[in-house]
Design a protein around this motif. Sequence first.
Motif, short mmCIF file in Angstrom:
data_model
loop_
_atom_site.label_atom_id
_atom_site.label_comp_id
_atom_site.label_asym_id
_atom_site.label_seq_id
_atom_site.Cartn_x
_atom_site.Cartn_y
_atom_site.Cartn_z
N GLU A 11 -6.22 2.19 9.27
CA GLU A 11 -6.68 1.61 9.39
C GLU A 11 -5.55 0.07 9.11
OE1 GLU A 11 -10.76 -0.30 8.64
OE2 GLU A 11 -10.20 1.10 6.98
N ASP A 12 -4.81 1.03 7.80
CA ASP A 12 -3.77 -0.29 7.62
C ASP A 12 -2.85 -0.26 8.51
OD1 ASP A 12 -5.54 -0.07 5.24
OD2 ASP A 12 -4.10 1.61 4.21
N HIS A 48 0.28 4.43 0.56
CA HIS A 48 -0.50 5.63 1.39
C HIS A 48 -0.86 5.18 2.32
CE1 HIS A 48 1.84 8.20 -0.85
NE2 HIS A 48 1.11 8.37 -1.84
N THR A 82 0.79 -1.27 0.13
CA THR A 82 -0.38 -0.15 -0.03
C THR A 82 0.82 1.43 0.19
OG1 THR A 82 -2.07 -1.00 1.24
CG2 THR A 82 -1.81 1.07 1.70
N THR A 89 -3.38 3.90 5.51
CA THR A 89 -4.14 4.96 6.55
C THR A 89 -3.60 4.14 7.70
OG1 THR A 89 -5.67 3.34 6.34
CG2 THR A 89 -6.25 5.38 4.55
#
Length: 404
Positions: free
Chosen positions: A315-316, A311, A309, A313
């Motif tokens: 939550e990521d 960028h 990923t 977040t």
Amino acid sequence: MVRWIIIASSTLAMRLTLFPLHVLQMHKIKKISRSFSKLPPLFPPPLSGRSYIEQISLFRNERRAIGCPSYLWFLAFLSVQIPCFLLWMTSIRRMCLDNHPGFDCGGALWFQNLTELPHGVLGPIFPFLIAGLHGVNVHFSFDRSSVRNTSGLLGLLSEYYRKYLNFMMLPLFFIGYCIPQGSLVYWVTNSSLTAIQQVSLKLPVVRAKLGLLDKDFPKAPALSAEMVAHELCKVSPENLSPHELLVLSVKLLSSGHRARAIPLLQMALEKDSGHVKALIVMGQARLQEGLHAEATDHLERAISNLILTGHPTAEDVDHLILASQWAGVACIRQGKNAEGIMHLERITSLEEPEDPKSKAHYFDGLLLLASALSKEDRNAEAVKYLRLVVAYDPSRKEFLDQCL
């Protein structure tokens, strides 16, 4: 005064005397339920390094620290009610068998003689009342939402126990023919008062007066596994999106129905093989089943997708922490300690999250890493991470003391 009225009124007096204890027990149980989420698990978590005795000692100390009542309160009322019931039954039975003055003519209607056993055309009335009231009380006891929504092994045992109690209606009916009518007057009165008490304590007005009403009453009913299955009958799972399948599977898992949830997760991953949440949930489910290799595969796929990923977040980041934790545990359980530590060390490369929930996951990961390092005799590194954990949560200081 006729004897049957004395028996009934003394039974009422006894139940009124015991009622404050029952209310006190309900208050204690309510307090226990509120404190339960704040307590550590009763059994040592994986890689904690604690023995069962140490974990139970920690549980007891934490329970006392937050003022949680003893679990023995669950047995408080029964420990008094059952001896009183047996004492009253045996005492009245002895008085009946000894032809106590007034018992031979102290009844009414069809039970004029309290010393006799049920007989004649109207003889089945008392046995029928005893069996029927027993069934009513069992129904009221198991009709509580907390009992109906219980799942897993406890729910299965509860269901079998309910069936056993319902079956006991038949033996109780025949036992009623072997007991003097004076004792049956007491038994019927006591069972009737129990039914009245159970119905009364379900009324919001009564519970509010006794201080037993929850502040957030009424609550919306939680979706049970049966309700989820009912929804699946209305809509074919093939027509649901991966996210919808994931939501349904999580509800089933939370209800203890892992066998129903796994196919939904598999279907979600067939539709979207890179669905991170589905991969993590599947990994956790497989880990709970003891399928460590499959769990590792799903969790590592989730980690790969998260790392790619661009960028991430907040939550990521939280998902990456959780996936790394469980992947580390899965590898260590397979004896792949080096790989497990590598997954757990990934957490240290991340910045400490600001979100409270993610922060808790972050330090849980550091604790797991420290435990794994200490088992590899890398105490210096373990101490470094444990100091960070203790700075966040001082209650974990005992882990640091074990490594020093």
